[in-house]
Design an enzyme around this catalytic site. Structure first.
Site, PDB file in Angstrom:
ATOM      1  N   GLU A 136       2.399   1.748  -3.500  1.00  0.00           N
ATOM      2  CA  GLU A 136       1.364   2.155  -4.452  1.00  0.00           C
ATOM      3  C   GLU A 136       1.043   3.637  -4.249  1.00  0.00           C
ATOM      4  O   GLU A 136       0.866   4.392  -5.212  1.00  0.00           O
ATOM      5  CB  GLU A 136       0.101   1.293  -4.249  1.00  0.00           C
ATOM      6  CG  GLU A 136      -0.954   1.588  -5.303  1.00  0.00           C
ATOM      7  CD  GLU A 136      -2.184   0.693  -5.172  1.00  0.00           C
ATOM      8  OE1 GLU A 136      -2.213  -0.190  -4.301  1.00  0.00           O
ATOM      9  OE2 GLU A 136      -3.119   0.919  -5.967  1.00  0.00           O
ATOM     10  N   GLU A 162     -12.267 -14.813  -7.144  1.00  0.00           N
ATOM     11  CA  GLU A 162     -11.010 -14.352  -7.766  1.00  0.00           C
ATOM     12  C   GLU A 162      -9.764 -14.706  -6.951  1.00  0.00           C
ATOM     13  O   GLU A 162      -8.649 -14.625  -7.451  1.00  0.00           O
ATOM     14  CB  GLU A 162     -11.043 -12.842  -8.030  1.00  0.00           C
ATOM     15  CG  GLU A 162     -11.180 -11.952  -6.808  1.00  0.00           C
ATOM     16  CD  GLU A 162     -12.621 -11.556  -6.507  1.00  0.00           C
ATOM     17  OE1 GLU A 162     -13.526 -12.395  -6.713  1.00  0.00           O
ATOM     18  OE2 GLU A 162     -12.838 -10.417  -6.054  1.00  0.00           O
ATOM     19  N   GLU A 200     -14.909 -12.424   2.077  1.00  0.00           N
ATOM     20  CA  GLU A 200     -13.690 -12.107   1.322  1.00  0.00           C
ATOM     21  C   GLU A 200     -12.968 -13.378   0.860  1.00  0.00           C
ATOM     22  O   GLU A 200     -12.604 -13.504  -0.307  1.00  0.00           O
ATOM     23  CB  GLU A 200     -12.746 -11.257   2.182  1.00  0.00           C
ATOM     24  CG  GLU A 200     -11.472 -10.847   1.443  1.00  0.00           C
ATOM     25  CD  GLU A 200     -10.474 -10.125   2.346  1.00  0.00           C
ATOM     26  OE1 GLU A 200     -10.430 -10.392   3.554  1.00  0.00           O
ATOM     27  OE2 GLU A 200      -9.729  -9.274   1.818  1.00  0.00           O
ATOM     28  N   CYS A 216     -10.835  -3.266  13.804  1.00  0.00           N
ATOM     29  CA  CYS A 216     -11.085  -4.704  13.954  1.00  0.00           C
ATOM     30  C   CYS A 216     -11.201  -5.142  15.413  1.00  0.00           C
ATOM     31  O   CYS A 216     -11.767  -6.195  15.698  1.00  0.00           O
ATOM     32  CB  CYS A 216      -9.965  -5.507  13.318  1.00  0.00           C
ATOM     33  SG  CYS A 216      -9.669  -5.108  11.618  1.00  0.00           S
ATOM     34  N   CYS A 242      -7.789  -2.958   2.936  1.00  0.00           N
ATOM     35  CA  CYS A 242      -7.559  -4.135   3.793  1.00  0.00           C
ATOM     36  C   CYS A 242      -8.786  -4.543   4.599  1.00  0.00           C
ATOM     37  O   CYS A 242      -8.774  -5.576   5.252  1.00  0.00           O
ATOM     38  CB  CYS A 242      -6.368  -3.903   4.706  1.00  0.00           C
ATOM     39  SG  CYS A 242      -6.441  -2.334   5.506  1.00  0.00           S
ATOM     40  N   LYS A 254     -14.660 -11.286   6.636  1.00  0.00           N
ATOM     41  CA  LYS A 254     -13.577 -12.092   6.052  1.00  0.00           C
ATOM     42  C   LYS A 254     -14.125 -13.358   5.411  1.00  0.00           C
ATOM     43  O   LYS A 254     -13.533 -13.906   4.488  1.00  0.00           O
ATOM     44  CB  LYS A 254     -12.574 -12.499   7.133  1.00  0.00           C
ATOM     45  CG  LYS A 254     -11.638 -11.403   7.518  1.00  0.00           C
ATOM     46  CD  LYS A 254     -10.352 -11.441   6.707  1.00  0.00           C
ATOM     47  CE  LYS A 254      -9.578 -10.143   6.896  1.00  0.00           C
ATOM     48  NZ  LYS A 254      -9.442  -9.331   5.729  1.00  0.00           N
ATOM     49  N   GLU A 260       0.844  -1.210   0.000  1.00  0.00           N
ATOM     50  CA  GLU A 260       0.000   0.000   0.000  1.00  0.00           C
ATOM     51  C   GLU A 260       0.869   1.245   0.000  1.00  0.00           C
ATOM     52  O   GLU A 260       0.549   2.241  -0.647  1.00  0.00           O
ATOM     53  CB  GLU A 260      -0.922   0.021   1.231  1.00  0.00           C
ATOM     54  CG  GLU A 260      -2.050  -0.975   1.135  1.00  0.00           C
ATOM     55  CD  GLU A 260      -3.364  -0.473   1.733  1.00  0.00           C
ATOM     56  OE1 GLU A 260      -3.572   0.748   1.859  1.00  0.00           O
ATOM     57  OE2 GLU A 260      -4.197  -1.322   2.072  1.00  0.00           O
ATOM     58  N   SER A 308      -6.985   0.991  -3.197  1.00  0.00           N
ATOM     59  CA  SER A 308      -5.683   0.343  -3.388  1.00  0.00           C
ATOM     60  C   SER A 308      -5.856  -1.041  -3.993  1.00  0.00           C
ATOM     61  O   SER A 308      -6.806  -1.761  -3.670  1.00  0.00           O
ATOM     62  CB  SER A 308      -4.971   0.230  -2.034  1.00  0.00           C
ATOM     63  OG  SER A 308      -3.862  -0.636  -2.147  1.00  0.00           O
TER      64      SER A 308
HETATM   65  S1  SF4 Z   1     -13.436  -6.476  11.622  1.00  0.00           S
HETATM   66 FE1  SF4 Z   1     -14.571  -4.728  10.771  1.00  0.00          FE
HETATM   67  S2  SF4 Z   1     -12.985  -3.161  10.505  1.00  0.00           S
HETATM   68 FE2  SF4 Z   1     -11.917  -5.110  10.723  1.00  0.00          FE
HETATM   69  S3  SF4 Z   1     -11.633  -5.871   8.649  1.00  0.00           S
HETATM   70 FE3  SF4 Z   1     -13.552  -6.758   9.406  1.00  0.00          FE
HETATM   71  S4  SF4 Z   1     -15.144  -5.362   8.700  1.00  0.00           S
HETATM   72 FE4  SF4 Z   1     -13.201  -4.267   8.565  1.00  0.00          FE
END
Ligand code: SF4
Ligand code: SF4
Ligand code: SF4
Length: 411
Positions: free
Chosen positions: A151, A244, A239, A399, A177, A236, A148, A197
């Site tokens: 970039e 991909e 994600e 987080c 992120c 996550k 990051e 990013s």
């Molecule tokens: S816990 Fe919340 S702030 Fe942390 S990566 Fe996941 S969604 Fe984003």
């Protein structure tokens, strides 16, 4: 705590991509608390006394509704059975990567005060549960920071007119992120996607590196490696299941278990967590620098990436007053600060740049307005800010208060 399970564990990845991570149960009490905490306006109030519903086209899977529902009527789709199948399969080599915010929250599930760092016991618990390798997401956090940061440097070089970098993306660069924020960006601002990013999140950088470099170094066939991210984040799960993310030739990260689910697994196995000896992450992908540990806090990513960029642009370390500029650490939902960077490529000419830190995706609209207003100002206008970098974390405070963390009623 209950969760949504799928009949055939390996189908859970498809289930998440189709229907999202978070569900409201049929016996919702219709108290409407969850709508106040949803950053994406994704909760549908279908009328007084009626069960609420989630609009999965808008939902960013962050789990903020889940941790704030006073009646425990919101559930997450569980990947735990998928992980258990891998742990019970002698042909699988199961790797755990533990995120920075897990070690400072897991202890709460076993009676420690909030914020107690139980990193040593966490790694011991990973091994007791049968994981073959205990690695650390912090290893990859360093890679994300570097990526990051460089970039950002390229985008700034483009901005100041260095010819070789005219293909770089536009400023400001937004962090990538946080998967809750990325999903929010994709659904709300598709026309501005070049601002985000291109760096992967630490978890998604870790995955392919583990299945290529890591697998080779420890002598494991990549097809037999099963990567589990232990994470504070429900988003996550969405994600890691995005189609991909297969650059290793396999699913880069196979599954996610949240801090809560990890604690449940420890209890289910009758592991006396508080009596565990401390241990360390396994070598190779268990090492880290101090920079990575700040990833879990709002402002952390910006600080780490900006240090990298400042050095690359000026040839100098960020020190003295400039470090105070990092005092954008704090609690407000939208914070910004400006600093002058002496640009080496311009003979040390200082260029004023502004960075912003946001927690709560819904607050991003405020910064877009400021960015658009700033863009209208003449380059020589003393009020011009030149926004270069915006860090966004979806959850309040970052987080550490993610949707997969122990449920507290004081956040
Ligand atoms: S816990 Fe919340 S702030 Fe942390 S990566 Fe996941 S969604 Fe984003
Ligand atoms: S907070 Fe819980 S009980 Fe209240 S409306 Fe939302 S899901 Fe239903
Ligand atoms: S998971 Fe997050 S975005 Fe989805 S409904 Fe709940 S609070 Fe809203």
């Amino acid at each position: 705590m209950t969760s949504v399970r799928v009949d055939e564990p390996r189908n859970v990845r498809d289930r998440i991509q189709i229907g999202g991570v978070i569900e409201i149960r049929d016996d919702c009490k219709a108290c409407d608390t969850c709508t106040q905490y949803c950053p994406a306006n994704a909760i549908i109030n279908t009328g007084v006394g009626n069960r609420h519903k989630i609009d999965h086209d808008l939902c960013v899977n962050c789990g903020q509704c889940l941790v704030h529902c006073p009646f425990g009527k919101i559930e997450e789709v569980s990947m735990v059975d998928y992980v258990k199948d891998a742990l019970n399969d002698p042909n699988k080599h199961v790797v755990a990567q533990t995120a920075p915010s897990v070690r400072v929250a897991l202890g709460e599930e076993f009676g420690s005060p909030a914020g107690t760092n139980v990193e040593g016991k966490m790694f011991s618990a990973v091994r007791k549960l049968g994981f073959d390798t205990a690695w650390d997401t912090n290893f990859a956090a360093d890679m994300t920071i570097t990526e990051e940061g460089f970039e950002l440097v390229e985008r700034i070089w483009k901005f100041i007119g260095i010819p070789e970098y005219q293909e770089a993306g536009p400023l400001p660069q937004f962090t990538s992120c946080c998967p809750g924020w990325v999903r929010f960006f994709e659904t709300r601002y598709p026309e501005r996607l070049e601002h985000i990013s291109s760096a992967r999140s630490p978890v998604m950088m870790f995955g392919p590196v583990a299945k290529t470099y890591g697998a080779e170094k420890i002598g494991v066939e990549p097809s037999k490696m099963f990567n589990v991210a232990i994470s504070p984040c429900t988003a996550k799960k969405f994600e890691v299941t995005r189609p991909e993310f297969i650059s290793s030739g396999y699913d880069d990260v196979d599954a996610v278990i949240t801090t809560r689910e990890f604690a449940e697994l420890i209890r289910e196995k009758d592991i006396d967590f508080n009596s565990l000896e401390d241990s360390k992450a396994d070598k190779l992908m268990g090492e880290q620098t101090g920079a990575a540990i700040i990833f879990g806090n709002t402002g952390g990513v910006m600080e780490a990436a900006l240090r990298t960029a400042y050095y690359a642009l000026s040839g100098e370390e960020l020190t003295g007053d400039a470090v105070n500029f990092m005092a954008v650490r704090g609690e407000e939902e939208v914070r910004e600060a400006s600093v002058e960077i002496p640009i080496k490529a311009l003979g040390g000419t200082p260029v004023k740049v502004t960075v912003a830190i946001i927690h709560g995706s819904k607050n991003v609209e405020k910064i877009w307005k400021r960015i658009d207003e700033d863009a209208k100002l003449d380059a020589n206008d003393p009020n011009k800010k030149n926004y270069v970098f915006v860090e966004v974390m979806n959850c309040p405070g970052g987080c550490i208060n993610g949707g997969g963390q122990p449920i507290r009623r004081d956040i």
